[in-house]
Write an enzyme that holds these catalytic residues in place. Structure first.
Site, short mmCIF file in Angstrom:
data_model
loop_
_atom_site.label_atom_id
_atom_site.label_comp_id
_atom_site.label_asym_id
_atom_site.label_seq_id
_atom_site.Cartn_x
_atom_site.Cartn_y
_atom_site.Cartn_z
N ASN A 148 -10.36 -7.96 -4.49
CA ASN A 148 -10.32 -8.34 -3.07
C ASN A 148 -10.56 -7.13 -2.16
O ASN A 148 -10.31 -7.19 -0.97
CB ASN A 148 -8.98 -9.01 -2.73
CG ASN A 148 -7.79 -8.10 -2.99
OD1 ASN A 148 -7.96 -6.93 -3.37
ND2 ASN A 148 -6.58 -8.61 -2.78
N ASP A 172 0.17 4.54 -7.07
CA ASP A 172 1.10 3.43 -6.86
C ASP A 172 2.00 3.17 -8.07
O ASP A 172 1.78 3.71 -9.15
CB ASP A 172 0.31 2.15 -6.50
CG ASP A 172 -0.97 1.98 -7.32
OD1 ASP A 172 -1.09 2.60 -8.37
OD2 ASP A 172 -1.83 1.19 -6.89
N HIS A 209 -9.02 -4.16 -2.50
CA HIS A 209 -7.89 -3.24 -2.33
C HIS A 209 -8.15 -1.90 -3.01
O HIS A 209 -8.89 -1.81 -3.97
CB HIS A 209 -6.56 -3.87 -2.77
CG HIS A 209 -6.38 -4.04 -4.24
ND1 HIS A 209 -5.92 -5.21 -4.81
CD2 HIS A 209 -6.56 -3.18 -5.28
CE1 HIS A 209 -5.84 -5.05 -6.12
NE2 HIS A 209 -6.22 -3.84 -6.44
N GLU A 228 -3.55 -3.90 0.29
CA GLU A 228 -4.16 -5.23 0.25
C GLU A 228 -4.85 -5.55 1.57
O GLU A 228 -4.53 -4.96 2.61
CB GLU A 228 -3.06 -6.27 0.00
CG GLU A 228 -2.33 -6.11 -1.32
CD GLU A 228 -3.13 -6.64 -2.52
OE1 GLU A 228 -4.36 -6.72 -2.46
OE2 GLU A 228 -2.49 -6.96 -3.53
C1 F6R Z 1 -4.25 1.13 -9.76
C2 F6R Z 1 -4.75 0.76 -8.45
C3 F6R Z 1 -5.57 -0.46 -8.23
C4 F6R Z 1 -6.72 -0.63 -9.22
C5 F6R Z 1 -7.52 -1.89 -8.92
C6 F6R Z 1 -8.65 -2.10 -9.91
O1 F6R Z 1 -3.50 2.32 -9.69
O2 F6R Z 1 -4.46 1.43 -7.56
O3 F6R Z 1 -6.09 -0.40 -6.93
O4 F6R Z 1 -7.54 0.49 -9.16
O5 F6R Z 1 -6.68 -2.99 -8.95
O6 F6R Z 1 -8.11 -2.38 -11.16
P1 F6R Z 1 -9.01 -2.50 -12.46
O7 F6R Z 1 -9.50 -1.10 -12.75
O8 F6R Z 1 -8.07 -2.96 -13.53
O9 F6R Z 1 -10.11 -3.44 -12.16
#
Ligand code: F6R
Length: 243
Positions: free
Chosen positions: A136, A67, A138, A143
């Site tokens: 959440n 992303d 994702h 989302e």
């Molecule tokens: C990042 C991504 C997000 C993160 C998720 C967890 O490229 O795709 O889905 O993997 O938000 O983030 P952290 O590792 O910061 O808890």
């Protein structure tokens, strides 16, 4: 699904890095799906260390990131392209032309997404997809929703995601409200998936995602339907699981 319990963040990172490293050794010309966020940082540090020791060669590897924030330039310190360059690509012998991140500067969402779908297709498919897990549920920026979005799409980030990501920005207003993300179908098409989780604050969502019903309201729950998923977590994040 395989579950690997590591005693702490450092050991979680080493175990996941070992899986990625095995993938590169077994298939030097592989396609890695990569994630940003704080969880994979230790993995990238470990991969860099092994590269510097001469144990890993990235020269034939292609990477496809999940992303990117819509509207952020590659040299913006908060962009995911910048994150990947500074935390991994600048320190290993990867050919940057073979590293792909959605184009945050393409404001035509339809074009940005269809170009990225084409990139994924041209790569021949992801061999190993690394994922983090949002608070959440994702994955990528898919989302919680009423339905699973299949391919690359533009998302409006949920308030909880904007808040969680605000730690990287000077203030919450600076967090972009939209992002481009690979869709669930694209993620599920990876041959192998490794999802990493650490810390107590992920414990509840880990249980829900992997032992609750499969529902787009918890996007990561769809991973229960993939036949090669490895969950690597530290003790804190896995503490609610009955292993
Ligand atoms: C990042 C991504 C997000 C993160 C998720 C967890 O490229 O795709 O889905 O993997 O938000 O983030 P952290 O590792 O910061 O808890």
């Amino acid at each position: 699904m395989r579950i690997i319990k590591a005693k702490d963040y450092y050991s979680m990172s080493r175990m996941a890095a070992n899986i990625i490293s095995a993938q590169i050794i077994m298939k030097p010309k592989c396609v890695l799906g990569l994630a940003t966020g704080s969880t994979p940082l230790g993995i990238y540090e470990q991969l860099i260390e092994w590269y510097k020791k001469g144990d890993l060669d990235f020269s034939e590897v292609t990477t496809i990131n999940l992303d990117e924030y819509k509207g952020l330039a590659p040299d913006n310190e908060q962009s995911y392209r910048y994150f990947m360059n500074t935390n991994l690509f600048d320190h290993i012998n990867i050919d940057k032309d073979k590293t792909f991140v959605p184009d945050g500067l393409e404001m035509d969402s339809k074009k940005a997404c269809s170009d990225y779908n084409q990139t994924i297709l041209n790569s021949g498919g992801v061999d190993l997809q690394l994922l983090g897990l949002g608070n959440n549920g994702h994955i990528g920026f898919n989302e919680p929703d009423e339905a699973f979005e299949k391919e690359t799409h533009c998302v409006k980030l949920s308030d909880s995601t904007v808040e969680a990501n605000a730690r990287f920005f000077d203030n919450v207003e600076d967090v972009p409200k939209e992002a481009y993300t690979m869709g669930i179908k694209s993620i599920m098409q990876a041959k192998k998936i490794v999802i990493v989780v650490n810390g107590e604050k992920k414990a509840k969502i880990v249980k829900e995602a992997f032992f609750g019903p499969v529902t787009p309201k918890v996007p990561a729950s769809v991973l229960q339907l993939h036949n090669d998923v490895t969950l690597v977590g530290d003790e804190e994040a896995l503490k609610l699981l009955d292993l």
